[in-house]
Motif scaffolding. Structure first.
Motif: not given
Length: 299
Positions: A99-102, A106-108, A263-269, A284-299
């Motif tokens: 995972v990227s360091l930031p 802060h999230y994972v 400039a409104g440039d947005v990064e996908d996570i 599969r368990a880890f992917i589903d868990f992260m999708v369940e727990k994280l929904r980052i929207e700062f667009a």
């Protein structure tokens, strides 16, 4: 006795490690034994699986196709054995995550205690790094990254989006003043990354057009978390993902600057994983868990 599954495992490990000697060390075999297995497979199949030279070895087109099939078959065997195991009710095994360091900080990482409680037999090996890695070569099961997806050999699921913002600490602004227009930044200490020189130019909307402004400062770093800390310490102005500094802005530790010129440039996570059809249950368990727990929207 049919030993083709064992040969497939040898072949897959050669592909993953990139050499006969590395695969031999991993499987506790000699390099010559590995070579004989691959040669025997090529003779039986009637195709070359690898292009070999004195300096390197690479998969042929037939080798890539056969590798994908071998991975699916070995996954099927693994799942079949798990299905009849007395412990089949539990999802287990070693899970390698990058995972990227930031985002990881802060999230994972804060979610790992809950994940461990839900799946106590999964051992998580997590690495935090902003450096791009080769998932297959590094034997990484899943990675979480920001920005565009450039490798079509992997699949991804979205965890959200985040715009980038220019920020500084109140202590820095007290000493150096607050920039009112983007051109004011030429008189400020702007922190930058040292791994992508293109980031020395920051985009702004000026008179309805996107303008790339060249900025400079006295400090560069290789990861967003260090840059955030340098900014919090009042050492300069930085441009970071809103997901990374939202809580700091909310708490007044950082101030968003030049918002009207953003400039409104947005990064996908995205969470990235192998394109193979049958993923191990732990992945599969880890992917589903992260999708369940994280929904980052700062667009």
């Amino acid at each position: 006795m049919d030993s083709r599954s064992g040969e497939m495992l040898v072949f897959v490990k050669v592909v993953e490690t990139g050499s006969f000697s590395a695969a031999a060390q991993l499987l506790n075999l000699s390099p010559s034994a590995i070579s004989k297995v691959v040669t025997r497979m090529e003779e039986r199949l009637g195709v070359l699986l690898f292009q070999r030279s004195t300096r390197q070895m690479s998969l042929t087109a037939e080798g890539r196709e056969f590798h994908d099939s071998c991975v699916r078959i070995l996954d099927d065997i693994d799942e079949a054995e798990q299905g009849v195991s007395q412990r089949s009710a539990s999802i287990r095994g070693l899970l390698r995550v990058n995972v990227s360091l930031p985002f990881g900080t802060h999230y994972v990482v804060p979610l790992l205690p809950e994940f461990a409680q839900r799946y106590p037999e999964i051992a998580v090996d997590i690495s935090l790094s902003d450096t791009r890695i080769d998932l297959q070569r590094e034997s990484v099961d899943v990675a979480i990254r920001m920005g565009p997806l450039n490798d079509g050999s992997f699949r991804a699921r979205s965890l959200g989006r985040s715009r980038r913002v220019v920020v500084a600490a109140p202590s820095y602004l007290q000493r150096h003043g607050t920039p009112v227009v983007p051109d004011d930044l030429v008189r400020h200490h702007c922190l930058n990354f040292n791994f992508r020189r293109s980031l020395d130019e920051w985009p702004f909307i000026i008179n309805g057009h996107t303008t790339q402004l060249t900025v400079s400062g006295g400090i560069m770093t290789n990861n967003g978390e260090t840059m955030r800390q340098l900014t919090l310490d009042g050492l300069g102005v930085s441009r970071l993902g809103m997901f990374h500094v939202y809580e700091d802005i909310k708490a007044g530790r950082l101030v968003e600057l030049l918002a009207n010129y953003n400039a409104g440039d947005v990064e996908d996570i995205n969470i990235i994983f192998s394109s193979q059809r049958h993923l191990p249950l732990r992945v599969r368990a880890f992917i589903d868990f992260m999708v369940e727990k994280l929904r980052i929207e700062f667009a």
